[in-house]
Write a protein that holds these residues in place. Structure first.
Motif, PDB file in Angstrom:
ATOM      1  N   VAL A   1      40.923  43.498  34.772  1.00 39.33           N
ATOM      2  CA  VAL A   1      41.244  43.696  36.182  1.00 39.33           C
ATOM      3  C   VAL A   1      42.735  43.972  36.315  1.00 39.33           C
ATOM      4  O   VAL A   1      43.555  43.199  35.821  1.00 39.33           O
ATOM      5  N   ALA A   2      43.085  45.066  36.964  1.00 41.72           N
ATOM      6  CA  ALA A   2      44.492  45.354  37.240  1.00 41.72           C
ATOM      7  C   ALA A   2      44.955  44.429  38.357  1.00 41.72           C
ATOM      8  O   ALA A   2      44.294  44.300  39.381  1.00 41.72           O
ATOM      9  N   ARG A   3      46.072  43.789  38.124  1.00 43.81           N
ATOM     10  CA  ARG A   3      46.650  42.881  39.111  1.00 43.81           C
ATOM     11  C   ARG A   3      48.076  43.327  39.391  1.00 43.81           C
ATOM     12  O   ARG A   3      48.697  43.988  38.569  1.00 43.81           O
ATOM     13  N   TYR A   4      48.569  42.939  40.550  1.00 48.82           N
ATOM     14  CA  TYR A   4      49.879  43.412  40.985  1.00 48.82           C
ATOM     15  C   TYR A   4      50.807  42.237  41.210  1.00 48.82           C
ATOM     16  O   TYR A   4      50.442  41.249  41.838  1.00 48.82           O
ATOM     17  N   ASP A   5      52.007  42.391  40.666  1.00 54.17           N
ATOM     18  CA  ASP A   5      52.995  41.328  40.670  1.00 54.17           C
ATOM     19  C   ASP A   5      54.297  41.883  41.237  1.00 54.17           C
ATOM     20  O   ASP A   5      54.819  42.871  40.723  1.00 54.17           O
ATOM     21  N   LEU A   6      54.798  41.278  42.305  1.00 52.43           N
ATOM     22  CA  LEU A   6      56.067  41.719  42.883  1.00 52.43           C
ATOM     23  C   LEU A   6      57.194  41.480  41.895  1.00 52.43           C
ATOM     24  O   LEU A   6      57.261  40.441  41.251  1.00 52.43           O
TER      25      LEU A   6
END
Length: 156
Positions: free
Chosen positions: A80-85
């Motif tokens: 799963v692609a996840r997004y991190d600031l």
């Protein structure tokens, strides 16, 4: 400067606008900073404010945020692609990922600065960024996992 104003400046510097929809997506990421949300999770949370916002818009916005180096697209081995600031720091933070429970913990300290200095001096290689994920098992999960394994064996 507040994070939204900073991100708005980053958009403007690249000739993009921080539209209300994009801002809502950024706010979801800011409000859930430690959760490393997937596209679908961002979509479900932003729909409460913008019910007509489409999933494709969320995908496009997250990809744009990646291009502008505002977020980092990550995969922790679960597909799963996840997004991190990204922080204002020069480097990303690091992660501890539990193989048993899937818990993800962040390490904000950068323990690799000395290694980076050595790489520059010894190899003439200037590190501009890095990412380090530690995969393993928390002691509590290992203990509970052993109990669960014993229970499964007793039932079999």
């Amino acid at each position: 400067m507040n994070p939204i104003a900073n991100i708005s400046q980053q958009f403007a510097a690249q000739n993009y606008k921080l539209t209300p929809q994009r801002e809502a997506i950024v706010k979801v990421l800011l409000d859930n900073e430690e959760e490393h949300l997937s596209v679908e999770e961002v979509y479900m949370r932003v729909k409460t404010s913008y019910p007509h916002l489409g999933l494709a818009t969320v995908y496009r916005t997250l990809e744009l945020l990646c291009e502008l180096h505002i977020v980092e697209k990550m995969n922790f081995g679960d597909g799963v692609a996840r997004y991190d600031l990204r922080d204002d720091h020069a480097h990303m933070h690091h992660h501890l990922i539990c193989n048993v429970c899937g818990r993800l913990e962040e390490i904000k300290e950068d323990w690799l600065l000395e290694l980076e200095r050595r790489l520059e001096v010894e190899y003439g290689f200037k590190v501009t960024d890095h990412r380090l994920d530690f995969k393993g098992t928390y002691k509590t999960c290992k203990q509970n996992g052993c109990k669960a394994d014993k229970q499964k064996q007793a039932v079999s």
